[in-house]
Design an enzyme around this catalytic site. Sequence first.
Site, PDB file in Angstrom:
ATOM      1  CG  HIS A  17       4.618  -0.608  -5.796  1.00 49.24           C
ATOM      2  ND1 HIS A  17       5.332   0.166  -6.686  1.00 49.24           N
ATOM      3  CD2 HIS A  17       4.016  -1.558  -6.556  1.00 49.24           C
ATOM      4  CE1 HIS A  17       5.166  -0.299  -7.910  1.00 49.24           C
ATOM      5  NE2 HIS A  17       4.364  -1.362  -7.853  1.00 49.24           N
ATOM      6  CG  HIS A  19       0.297  -4.230  -9.064  1.00 47.67           C
ATOM      7  ND1 HIS A  19       0.159  -3.325 -10.093  1.00 47.67           N
ATOM      8  CD2 HIS A  19       1.613  -4.217  -8.723  1.00 47.67           C
ATOM      9  CE1 HIS A  19       1.346  -2.800 -10.382  1.00 47.67           C
ATOM     10  NE2 HIS A  19       2.241  -3.323  -9.552  1.00 47.67           N
ATOM     11  CE  LYS A 110       4.930   2.657 -11.105  1.00 50.01           C
ATOM     12  NZ  LYS A 110       4.372   1.333 -10.850  1.00 50.01           N
ATOM     13  CG  HIS A 147       8.251   0.118 -14.041  1.00 46.20           C
ATOM     14  ND1 HIS A 147       7.703  -1.015 -13.494  1.00 46.20           N
ATOM     15  CD2 HIS A 147       9.269  -0.315 -14.841  1.00 46.20           C
ATOM     16  CE1 HIS A 147       8.347  -2.081 -13.957  1.00 46.20           C
ATOM     17  NE2 HIS A 147       9.306  -1.681 -14.773  1.00 46.20           N
ATOM     18  CG  HIS A 185       9.345  -2.049  -8.512  1.00 50.14           C
ATOM     19  ND1 HIS A 185      10.072  -1.574  -9.577  1.00 50.14           N
ATOM     20  CD2 HIS A 185       8.059  -1.903  -8.877  1.00 50.14           C
ATOM     21  CE1 HIS A 185       9.260  -1.187 -10.528  1.00 50.14           C
ATOM     22  NE2 HIS A 185       8.027  -1.363 -10.121  1.00 50.14           N
ATOM     23  CG  ASP A 258       5.727  -4.605  -7.871  1.00 55.18           C
ATOM     24  OD1 ASP A 258       4.588  -4.244  -8.227  1.00 55.18           O
ATOM     25  OD2 ASP A 258       6.634  -4.850  -8.681  1.00 55.18           O
TER      26      ASP A 258
END
Length: 354
Positions: A17, A19, A110, A147, A185, A258
């Site tokens: 995970h 970004h 996602k 999420h 997360h 994350d």
Amino acid sequence: MQTQISSLTIARPDDWHVHFRDGAALRSVVGHTARRFARALVMPNLKPPVTSVEAAREYRTRIVDAVTAHPGLLQAGAGFTPLMSLYLTDNTAPQEIALAKQSGFVHAVKYYPAGATTHSDAGITRLERVYPALEAMQRHDLPLLVHGEVADAEVDIYDREAVFIDTVLSQILRRFPGLRVVFEHITTREAVQFVQGAGAKLGATITAHHLLYNRNAIFQGGIRPHYYCLPVLKREEHRSVLLAAATGGDPKFFLGTDSAPHARGTKETACGCAGVYTAHAALELYAEVFDGAGVLDRLEPFAAFHGADFYGLSRNVEKVRLERSAWKVPDAYPFADASLVPLRAGDSVAWKLV
Ligand code: DOR
Ligand code: ZN
């Protein structure tokens, strides 16, 4: 007294995970991840979001170009493979899911509840709207990443994960029992217990920052925007349950940083963005966690085996080596035409990647 282990060699890990952003920002951060991890599952919350296989293909090319543009970035002989995800919307067509499965490079889809976090405005407004897409994902065996927070204004920010379990996640698992789901997360005792009690189709990622810090970190001597992320850090009693889950050897829990870069000015402001940047020291921070728990031998399965097994991908055969050798994290890293403040900025990390 027990002698301290001074170095550790493990299979090259994967980050399930992360970004990366895009453009110059992508080029600024991608090296931190590529140096440490063999593969990373890249989140699709760009502006506009990555909602189609075509967009994912193009984004993947930009990531690969960003890595190969810097040959010094990788260790000799090491490669880096970005694994792509699609952003689920109320309108995702089942045909897009079939294309995603066929692509070979899209590994997950996602689910962002609309309004829950950074760039989530294209997210899901009502669960029922994505039933056709979830049914297709179940049929094609393409994992759903959630999420796991509700975004309702009446729900306290510290309860959003627990309420998501009761109102959304349970329903998804009941209605789509064959769907593989990753609870991303996770931050609470409720999430850990729910994952432990569910079948093998449900896994969870745990970040380094949720293992290292509780919510006091956000308020240590003043407001600390660089510790603000979503889901927000929780009470110590939750952190200790997460720590036990991550270090306990259960294959349902695996590494997902994350790491979420934001320019300094967008965090140090009246309404700062959510996200903690950990890619610069990701594996080293997890090593601190497992070392602190006295189970360094369990770092390798958590970081390199459990996730690959869950996603049905081969385990990495290359190795990486960590040394117990403290180093000082820079105050900032360049980030496009600005800078970003990493976790532990100006402070030290106890383990070093060799
Ligand atoms: O803190 C966060 N930052 N949580 C998210 O869910 C998104 C992420 C980001 O993209 O910045
Ligand atoms: Zn994220």
